[in-house]
Write a protein that holds these residues in place. Structure first.
Motif, PDB file in Angstrom:
ATOM      1  N   ASP A  98       0.872  -1.211   0.087  1.00  0.00           N
ATOM      2  CA  ASP A  98       0.081  -0.100  -0.025  1.00  0.00           C
ATOM      3  C   ASP A  98       1.088   1.151   0.104  1.00  0.00           C
ATOM      4  O   ASP A  98       2.038   1.225   0.604  1.00  0.00           O
ATOM      5  CB  ASP A  98      -0.948  -0.006   1.370  1.00  0.00           C
ATOM      6  CG  ASP A  98      -2.136   0.878   0.927  1.00  0.00           C
ATOM      7  OD1 ASP A  98      -2.852   1.005   1.969  1.00  0.00           O
ATOM      8  OD2 ASP A  98      -2.068   1.667   0.096  1.00  0.00           O
ATOM      9  N   ASP A 152      -2.348   8.328  -2.544  1.00  0.00           N
ATOM     10  CA  ASP A 152      -3.762   8.912  -2.536  1.00  0.00           C
ATOM     11  C   ASP A 152      -4.098   9.400  -1.258  1.00  0.00           C
ATOM     12  O   ASP A 152      -3.492   9.460  -0.233  1.00  0.00           O
ATOM     13  CB  ASP A 152      -4.841   7.808  -3.065  1.00  0.00           C
ATOM     14  CG  ASP A 152      -5.059   6.832  -1.967  1.00  0.00           C
ATOM     15  OD1 ASP A 152      -3.748   6.382  -1.298  1.00  0.00           O
ATOM     16  OD2 ASP A 152      -5.937   6.101  -1.826  1.00  0.00           O
ATOM     17  N   GLY A 223     -11.133   4.381  -0.074  1.00  0.00           N
ATOM     18  CA  GLY A 223     -12.123   5.228   0.630  1.00  0.00           C
ATOM     19  C   GLY A 223     -13.256   4.437   1.279  1.00  0.00           C
ATOM     20  O   GLY A 223     -14.285   5.211   1.352  1.00  0.00           O
ATOM     21  N   LEU A 224     -13.272   3.134   1.404  1.00  0.00           N
ATOM     22  CA  LEU A 224     -13.942   2.438   1.851  1.00  0.00           C
ATOM     23  C   LEU A 224     -13.576   1.718   2.887  1.00  0.00           C
ATOM     24  O   LEU A 224     -12.539   1.586   3.247  1.00  0.00           O
ATOM     25  CB  LEU A 224     -14.927   1.586   0.845  1.00  0.00           C
ATOM     26  CG  LEU A 224     -15.505   2.460  -0.365  1.00  0.00           C
ATOM     27  CD1 LEU A 224     -15.909   1.432  -1.618  1.00  0.00           C
ATOM     28  CD2 LEU A 224     -17.069   3.243   0.193  1.00  0.00           C
ATOM     29  N   SER A 225     -14.664   0.949   3.835  1.00  0.00           N
ATOM     30  CA  SER A 225     -14.113   0.263   4.860  1.00  0.00           C
ATOM     31  C   SER A 225     -13.464   0.875   5.890  1.00  0.00           C
ATOM     32  O   SER A 225     -12.408   0.790   6.465  1.00  0.00           O
ATOM     33  CB  SER A 225     -13.326  -1.062   4.693  1.00  0.00           C
ATOM     34  OG  SER A 225     -12.966  -1.805   5.733  1.00  0.00           O
TER      35      SER A 225
END
Ligand code: 6MM
Ligand code: ZN
Length: 377
Positions: A98, A152, A223-225
């Motif tokens: 990541d 990001d 942008g989720l979880s």
């Protein structure tokens, strides 16, 4: 060894007739694996308490490591001098790193986000750092991952629309800079773009369309979880996945529970990662075919059956619930290891079953039977 210009070769093999679910194979420099796939999280170059042999035995095809953590300690240069992450951690199969975006925002003492990058203080010693898309790609290149991620901003939840739109536009500019930095390092064939847009369907579509235009070899849905309701996450998948190229891999970051994996696969997601199986294991929480149980519960004191009678993993074939309960309650290291191994095996076995049923076009039946025996989380 000469530099092999290895691209990310992804091919879709079979499709479910009544959903976007599909199986595929992803070929990388350090091996290939079938999708949909779950990636165990090895944040600091180790999947906590498990050996590479055990990871392979339970079916790990690719694992995840974190740029943010490894950049802070032991440092990207140490890993590079060790010959890269594969050498350093004795893991010969693929690794995905990541980019640090999420961890900087979620773990560090954030100082400032500017167009150029992010100023933050280490959560370890308060030291000041400044990370940019170029720096993130350079660090990931030093770590030597097979798949790297664009830098990001993962916006927290909930977030107002104006901020989400401003942030996704900046993430798109950072995506271009990440791709350019990867091209300069001949790593552009190994980098995934990351779609943002919060929980706003029109912003999700805008981010997906604009990220796709940059023609990455693969796409992550970020942008989720981040604390939103599952239903909302699934709705965002419904609007985002159709905007992404069907011939490229789709990776849903930080997800999730068995239900999330099933719902993500049904919506056409190919790759997942989550700390849940290993993190929950360390607290005695085990996933079984009947749902999640906590093995430290008194009910297991004299239960000499395996944790999951339907599981064929090494732990369930050789140990009882009573023994695991005893070890975990005494915080014995072996208990943490057995619980982690079983949970990882459960997640990887679920992905195997999903792939098998997609190929046979019996996904709906399998999902129905899985949920029928599954106690609500
Ligand atoms: C911080 C930690 C360890 O990572 C887990 C877990 O806690 C926690 C905290 O609360 C829950 C939700 C339960 O899961 O969120 C993490 C799992 N969700 C997640 N990981 C992500 C990683 C990401 N990386 C990048 N570059 N960009 C993203 O947009 C992104 C989004 C992500 N969402
Ligand atoms: Zn088991």
């Amino acid at each position: 060894m000469g530099f092999i210009e290895m691209t990310i070769n992804f091919s879709v093999e079979s499709r479910s007739s009544d959903s976007p679910a599909r199986t595929g194979t992803l070929e990388l420099e350090n091996g290939m694996f079938e999708t949909p796939i779950f990636m165990p999280v090895g944040t600091r170059a180790t999947v906590k308490s498990l050996s590479p042999e055990e990871l392979k035995k339970c079916g790990t095809g690719i694992l995840l490591a974190n740029t943010y953590h490894l950049y802070l300690r032991p440092g990207a240069d140490v890993v590079a001098e060790a010959g890269g992450l594969h050498e350093f951690m004795n893991w010969s199969r693929p690794i995905l790193t990541d980019s640090g975006g999420f961890q900087v925002f979620s773990l560090s003492d954030m100082n400032e986000v500017t167009e150029d990058g992010v100023q933050f203080q280490s959560h370890l010693d308060g030291s000041k750092h400044f990370i940019t898309p170029e720096k993130s790609v350079e660090i990931q290149k030093k770590l030597g991952a097979d798949i790297i991620m664009a830098f990001d901003e993962c916006v927290s939840y909930p977030a107002d629309r104006e901020y989400v739109e401003k942030s996704l536009n900046r993430t798109l500019r950072w995506a271009e800079r990440s791709l350019k930095a990867a091209e300069d390092l001949q790593d552009h064939q190994h980098i995934f773009g990351i779609v943002q847009g919060g929980t706003y369907p029109d912003l999700r579509k805008k981010s997906a369309r604009r990220t796709r235009k940059l023609d990455f070899p693969g796409y992550a849905i970020g942008g989720l979880s981040v604390g939103e309701e599952n239903k909302l996450m699934y709705q965002m998948l419904d609007v985002t996945v159709p905007e992404l190229p069907s011939k490229k891999p789709r990776y849903l970051m930080g997800v999730g529970t068995p239900r999330d994996l099933i719902e993500g696969v049904k919506r056409g997601v190919d790759m997942f990662d989550c700390v849940l199986p290993t993190r929950l294991a360390r607290h005695g929480s085990l996933y079984t075919s009947r749902g999640r149980i906590n093995i430290t519960n008194a009910a297991f004191k004299k239960d000499f059956n395996p944790p999951d009678k339907d599981c064929s993993c090494y732990v369930c074939r050789n140990y009882s619930s009573a023994y695991l309960r005893h070890l975990i309650k005494r915080n014995e290291l072996y208990g943490l290891r057995l619980a982690s191994y079983h949970n990882l095996y459960f997640f990887l076995d679920l992905m195997r079953k999903l792939r098998y049923n997609i190929r046979r076009d019996t996904l709906d039946d399998f999902v129905e039977s899985f949920y029928s025996g599954w106690a609500e989380e």
